[in-house]
Enzyme design. Structure first.
Site, PDB file in Angstrom:
ATOM      1  N   ASP A 227       4.534  -2.212  42.177  1.00  0.00           N
ATOM      2  CA  ASP A 227       4.423  -1.000  42.980  1.00  0.00           C
ATOM      3  C   ASP A 227       4.640  -1.374  44.437  1.00  0.00           C
ATOM      4  OD1 ASP A 227       3.818   0.639  40.803  1.00  0.00           O
ATOM      5  OD2 ASP A 227       1.663   0.400  41.041  1.00  0.00           O
TER       6      ASP A 227
ATOM      7  N   ASP B 119       7.414   5.621  38.575  1.00  0.00           N
ATOM      8  CA  ASP B 119       6.277   6.544  38.642  1.00  0.00           C
ATOM      9  C   ASP B 119       6.714   7.897  39.209  1.00  0.00           C
ATOM     10  OD1 ASP B 119       4.646   4.449  37.775  1.00  0.00           O
ATOM     11  OD2 ASP B 119       4.003   3.938  39.806  1.00  0.00           O
TER      12      ASP B 119
END
Length: 142
Positions: free
Chosen positions: A103, A117
Site C-alpha cells: 500500500d 483497493d
C-alpha cells in the site's frame, strides 16, 4: 482488466523499490507512504493472509462463474465486476508472492491503500449504484 492489473502491479513495484522509509509529501493532504499490509482494510485481521487469500479466491471464483448473469444486469454491473476482479487479482498476487499487500496512497485521513483497493471500491460502488437504479426502475413499473 489486464490493464488495471498491470497498472496496480507497476505502481506497487515502484513503491516497493523507490519509496524511502519515510513518507513523501506531494500535497499537504496527500503523501506516498510505503506500507506492507498483512491484513484487510483499516488494519483489520492483521496477519490474516491465509484467510484473506481464501476470501479473494472465493470472490474471484464467484465473478468468473457468475459472469453471464452479472453481465445480464447491464454495463454498470459488468464493469463493476471487472474492477473488483482486477483489483482482487492484484492484491491476491501480492499476498501469494510477498506475503503482504503493498500500500502507498496516503491521504492522511484514511488508511493507506493502493490502486487495486481503489478499483475494488469503485467496482463495489458500481454494484450498489446499479441496485438503486434497478430498484427505481421496478418502482416506476408498478
Amino acid at each position: 482488466m489486464v490493464g488495471i492489473f498491470l497498472l496496480d502491479h507497476i505502481t506497487k513495484v515502484a513503491a516497493l523499490f523507490y519509496l524511502p522509509d519515510k513518507p513523501i509529501e506531494l500535497l499537504p493532504f496527500f503523501h506516498l507512504t510505503y506500507v506492507e499490509n498483512t491484513g484487510a482494510a483499516f488494519g483489520l485481521m492483521r496477519n490474516g493472509n491465509f484467510l484473506l487469500i481464501f476470501v479473494m479466491l472465493a470472490i474471484i471464483a464467484y465473478i468468473i462463474f457468475s459472469w453471464r448473469e452479472l453481465c445480464s444486469y447491464g454495463r454498470l454491473v459488468k464493469w463493476g465486476a471487472v474492477f473488483i476482479l482486477a483489483g482482487a487479482l492484484g492484491n491476491l498476487y501480492d499476498r501469494i508472492l510477498l506475503g503482504y499487500v503493498v500500500d502507498f496512497l496516503d491521504f492522511r485521513i484514511w488508511p493507506v491503500f493502493n490502486v487495486a483497493d481503489s478499483f475494488i471500491t469503485v467496482g463495489g460502488g458500481m454494484f450498489v449504484l446499479s441496485l438503486f437504479i434497478h430498484r427505481g426502475k421496478k418502482q416506476e413499473e408498478k
